[in-house]
Design an enzyme around this catalytic site. Structure first.
Site, mmCIF file in Angstrom:
data_model
loop_
_atom_site.group_PDB
_atom_site.id
_atom_site.type_symbol
_atom_site.label_atom_id
_atom_site.label_comp_id
_atom_site.label_asym_id
_atom_site.label_seq_id
_atom_site.Cartn_x
_atom_site.Cartn_y
_atom_site.Cartn_z
ATOM 1 N N HIS A 1 -13.925 -10.256 86.143
ATOM 2 C CA HIS A 1 -14.672 -9.989 87.378
ATOM 3 C C HIS A 1 -15.464 -11.228 87.792
ATOM 4 O O HIS A 1 -15.437 -11.669 88.939
ATOM 5 C CB HIS A 1 -15.700 -8.866 87.161
ATOM 6 N N GLU B 1 -14.877 -8.145 81.831
ATOM 7 C CA GLU B 1 -16.078 -8.511 82.594
ATOM 8 C C GLU B 1 -16.030 -9.967 83.037
ATOM 9 O O GLU B 1 -16.392 -10.301 84.154
ATOM 10 C CB GLU B 1 -17.350 -8.242 81.786
ATOM 11 N N THR C 1 -35.347 3.030 74.880
ATOM 12 C CA THR C 1 -35.417 1.578 75.032
ATOM 13 C C THR C 1 -36.858 1.084 75.064
ATOM 14 O O THR C 1 -37.098 -0.102 75.232
ATOM 15 C CB THR C 1 -34.705 1.121 76.305
ATOM 16 N N GLY C 2 -37.806 1.985 74.968
ATOM 17 C CA GLY C 2 -39.196 1.550 74.869
ATOM 18 C C GLY C 2 -39.991 1.674 76.150
ATOM 19 O O GLY C 2 -40.980 0.964 76.324
ATOM 20 N N LYS C 3 -39.597 2.551 77.028
ATOM 21 C CA LYS C 3 -40.334 2.698 78.287
ATOM 22 C C LYS C 3 -41.750 3.240 78.044
ATOM 23 O O LYS C 3 -42.726 2.689 78.534
ATOM 24 C CB LYS C 3 -39.570 3.632 79.241
ATOM 25 N N ASP D 1 -13.397 0.708 88.732
ATOM 26 C CA ASP D 1 -13.039 -0.379 89.650
ATOM 27 C C ASP D 1 -11.954 0.094 90.618
ATOM 28 O O ASP D 1 -12.014 -0.184 91.814
ATOM 29 C CB ASP D 1 -12.482 -1.579 88.865
ATOM 30 N N GLY E 1 -34.526 3.010 82.606
ATOM 31 C CA GLY E 1 -33.674 2.564 81.514
ATOM 32 C C GLY E 1 -33.221 3.724 80.667
ATOM 33 O O GLY E 1 -33.781 4.808 80.738
HETATM 34 P P1 ADP Z 1 -38.239 5.677 75.839
HETATM 35 O O1 ADP Z 1 -39.546 6.109 76.372
HETATM 36 O O2 ADP Z 1 -37.631 4.543 76.606
HETATM 37 O O3 ADP Z 1 -37.269 6.786 75.652
HETATM 38 P P2 ADP Z 1 -39.829 5.111 73.570
HETATM 39 O O4 ADP Z 1 -40.816 4.182 74.144
HETATM 40 O O5 ADP Z 1 -40.279 6.523 73.412
HETATM 41 O O6 ADP Z 1 -38.486 5.079 74.394
HETATM 42 O O7 ADP Z 1 -39.342 4.535 72.179
HETATM 43 C C1 ADP Z 1 -39.301 5.308 71.024
HETATM 44 C C2 ADP Z 1 -39.581 4.464 69.804
HETATM 45 O O8 ADP Z 1 -38.563 3.510 69.595
HETATM 46 C C3 ADP Z 1 -40.841 3.646 69.948
HETATM 47 O O9 ADP Z 1 -41.961 4.356 69.535
HETATM 48 C C4 ADP Z 1 -40.576 2.443 69.068
HETATM 49 O O10 ADP Z 1 -40.869 2.715 67.735
HETATM 50 C C5 ADP Z 1 -39.089 2.274 69.194
HETATM 51 N N1 ADP Z 1 -38.767 1.280 70.226
HETATM 52 C C6 ADP Z 1 -38.075 1.523 71.360
HETATM 53 N N2 ADP Z 1 -37.922 0.393 72.086
HETATM 54 C C7 ADP Z 1 -38.547 -0.588 71.412
HETATM 55 C C8 ADP Z 1 -38.744 -1.984 71.648
HETATM 56 N N3 ADP Z 1 -38.264 -2.578 72.756
HETATM 57 N N4 ADP Z 1 -39.439 -2.693 70.740
HETATM 58 C C9 ADP Z 1 -39.918 -2.092 69.630
HETATM 59 N N5 ADP Z 1 -39.771 -0.792 69.351
HETATM 60 C C10 ADP Z 1 -39.079 -0.025 70.205
HETATM 61 ZN ZN ZN Z 2 -14.618 -3.532 85.849
#
Ligand code: ADP
Ligand code: ZN
Ligand code: MG
Length: 608
Positions: free
Chosen positions: A423, A420, A201-203, A496, A197
């Site tokens: 499509h 979108e 995004t919170g990975k 596209d 991702g």
């Molecule tokens: P990634 O690893 O995808 O780059 P991070 O896990 O390091 O992202 O996210 C960085 C910070 O952003 C987290 O410590 C949190 O505070 C916030 N964060 C990101 N995604 C989320 C989420 N889905 N829910 C809550 N907080 C989030």
């Molecule tokens: Zn398109």
């Protein structure tokens, strides 16, 4: 030599030394009698002493006849002061004592050495840090860099808006909680799960949450840390990481930024990077070498899965991918809730509205936003954080993000929404197209502003002319919708167009699907000497080339007209769908049945 053997040798050596020392002490003890100096003078007067040797502090000597207990030698500490004569006159027993200077001696030469050594280390460290050669000093001590957390306090509650990813990971948590009974039916977990991702995004957060939920140790290391200066360090570190995790099982091993390490091994003219290759090979070896019954799960994260070495993604390695996407509106609301818990929020505050305003924000962006709003409120000495603070914070964060070109204006969003839906509707109304799974107008990366995800019903190896024509019509659906609704077209369809042209070109030049040009291939897929495709080679006359170009053009035009006709017939759904999409940002077939395939809809109608 093996470490263990080395240790054993040391033990043997020390034991031997001890035996020798004891022996020498024992022989002295048995034959030499320590006596006070006064006693020595007495023996001297009694003519009992045969010979002496005078040392700095002591006098050692031999008796003429052994003493009663058989000792024939003596030792005494010298007391040679004028007082000694006096003392012997009055029959006083007196003894010399040599003060031990051992500790003083040791300190006087060990301390400076230690000091010098410390200084030397300090400067080397400083130097290494400055040069960014942190790895230099840690060669062989790779343990230091593995980051272990045994008591992770992050849970799924801290991660919001990524419900699909969470659902997939719940299974991993169940497994880690009880690896034994999980396998009772013969099922086994995938060894490696790749979280894919965009950044923020919170990975990383999700990976830690899995460890927190399952209550297992969390071993993490970042791919970029593997980029070391010495060949072999990275590989040693990987080995170490797995070894430690094995001891702590059940555990999670998390490799962040896998792309830094797992970049496809190059065969370019620049040659290869030995270090990276060795590290990657070690990782592959470890992946093959452990099985999940040991209770270890490997998680990794990347935002660039496309550059990973294919060997990493093969079955039995990172064979499951979990998409951690940017949140939609409700997801953003949930994330805002998570982060707003930590600040004093005005009760009149409407977080829904903030979620509405923040299309394209990632979780990390939202965390920044909440913090920014709190800072603004603090700056104006307020008691609570208000809507006004949030609005201002949104502007600030957006300004930062706009540089990365992710935020769309209202007009752009409308265009993307119709594009979108276009499509999707074309796909839904053509027989035999892959059903549409999900539509989204959340920008993804820099190129794509939205996307329509089609779910293949079956693997297809053979495609008919009709299938390809359908595919082309779907690809043109976006631009067709834009033209119908706005009477103007945008640059949004460039990707596209490229794809549609490729399909048409293949039909004409590779599959012999153009009647006027006959059943022949006009291009051969060649490979260069490294096995990479080297592009098509035209082997046709100029006249034929013109015919080919024309045929391609006609096909693309036909696809466009087809898409446009279809959408004109479904104009009502087009408008409805676009409005829904603008409101929710994502749309599934459940939420908008008009994008279900025609055949399915007919079945349902018949059943009712
Ligand atoms: P990634 O690893 O995808 O780059 P991070 O896990 O390091 O992202 O996210 C960085 C910070 O952003 C987290 O410590 C949190 O505070 C916030 N964060 C990101 N995604 C989320 C989420 N889905 N829910 C809550 N907080 C989030
Ligand atoms: Zn398109
Ligand atoms: Mg991360």
């Amino acid at each position: 030599m093996d470490k263990k053997h080395q240790i054993n040798l040391w033990y043997a050596f020390i034991a031997m030394m001890m035996v020798l020392m004891f022996q020498s002490w024992w022989t002295t003890y048995k034959t030499v009698e320590p006596i006070p100096y006064s006693q020595f003078e007495q023996y001297l007067k009694d003519k009992k002493i045969e010979e002496i040797s005078v040392k700095e502090n002591t006098i050692e000597g031999k008796f003429k006849k052994p003493l009663k207990d058989g000792k024939q030698y003596f030792i005494t500490t010298r007391v040679e002061i004028p007082l000694a004569d006096e003392l012997s006159k009055y029959d006083v027993k007196f003894t010399g004592v040599v003060q031990s200077t051992f500790i003083k001696d040791i300190l006087s030469w060990i301390l400076p050495v230690l000091l010098l050594f410390g200084l030397w280390m300090f400067f080397i460290r400083r130097f290494a840090e400055k040069q960014g050669l942190g790895g230099m000093m840690t060669v062989g001590k790779s343990k230091a860099k593995v980051y272990v957390e045994t008591d992770v306090n992050v849970t799924f509650e801290n991660v919001a808006g990524v419900e699909e990813a969470k659902r997939e990971l719940v299974e991993v948590v169940d497994f880690l909680k009880d690896p034994k009974s999980y396998g009772r039916l013969g099922a086994h977990m995938p060894k490696g799960i790749l979280l894919v991702g965009p950044p923020g995004t919170g990975k990383t957060l999700l990976a830690r949450a899995v460890a927190g939920e399952a209550g297992v140790a969390f071993f993490s290391i970042s791919g970029s840390e593997f980029v070391e200066m010495f060949v072999g360090v990275g590989a040693a570190r990987v080995r170490d990481l797995f070894e430690q995790a094995r001891k702590a099982a059940p555990a999670i091993i998390f490799i962040d930024e896998l792309d830094a390490l797992g970049r496809a091994r190059s065969s370019g003219p620049m040659g290869t990077n030995d270090e990276k290759e060795q590290t990657l090979n070690q990782l592959l070896t470890e992946l093959d070498g452990f099985d999940t019954s040991s209770g270890i799960i490997l998680l990794a994260a990347t935002n660039r899965p496309e550059i990973l070495d294919p060997a990493l993604l093969r079955a039995g390695r990172f064979d499951r991918q979990v998409l951690v996407d940017r949140p939609d509106k409700s997801g953003r609301r949930a994330i805002l809730d998570v982060h707003a818990k930590n600040i004093e929020l005005d009760p009149a505050m409407d977080l829904d509205q903030v979620a509405q305003l923040t299309t394209g924000f990632s979780g990390a962006d939202l965390a920044t936003l909440v913090n920014e709003a709190a800072l603004l409120a603090t700056r104006r000495n307020a008691e609570k954080v208000t809507q006004q603070d949030f609005n201002e914070a949104v502007e600030r964060v957006v300004a930062g993000l706009e540089k990365r070109s992710r935020i769309l204006s209202e007009k752009e969003r409308r265009t993307v929404a119709f594009h979108e839906i276009g499509h999707a509707l074309v796909a839904a109304n053509l027989e035999g197209c892959d059903p549409v799974h999900k539509i989204s107008i959340i920008p993804r990366g820099i190129g794509a502003l939205g996307y329509t995800m089609q779910r293949p019903t079956e693997d297809r190896f053979l495609l008919s002319t009709r299938d390809l024509e359908n595919r082309m019509a779907v690809l043109m659906g976006g631009r067709a919708a834009e033209e119908i609704v706005f009477d103007e077209i945008s640059t949004g369809a460039s990707d596209d167009l490229q794809k549609v042209t490729e399909v048409a070109r293949d039909m004409v030049m590779r599959y012999g699907m153009e009647a006027s040009l006959g059943n022949r291939a006009y291009s051969t897929q060649r490979q260069n000497f490294l096995g990479q495709p080297a592009g098509d080679v035209a082997e046709v006359s100029e006249e034929t080339q013109r015919e080919i170009d024309l045929a391609i053009k006609i096909r693309v035009e036909a696809a466009f007209t087809r898409a446009k006709d279809l959408l004109n017939d479904h104009r009502k759904e087009l408008d409805q769908g676009a409005e829904l999409l603008l409101a929710n940002e994502t749309l599934t077939e459940k939420e908008f049945p008009a994008i279900r395939p025609v055949s399915e809809r007919q079945e349902n109608a018949a059943a009712e």
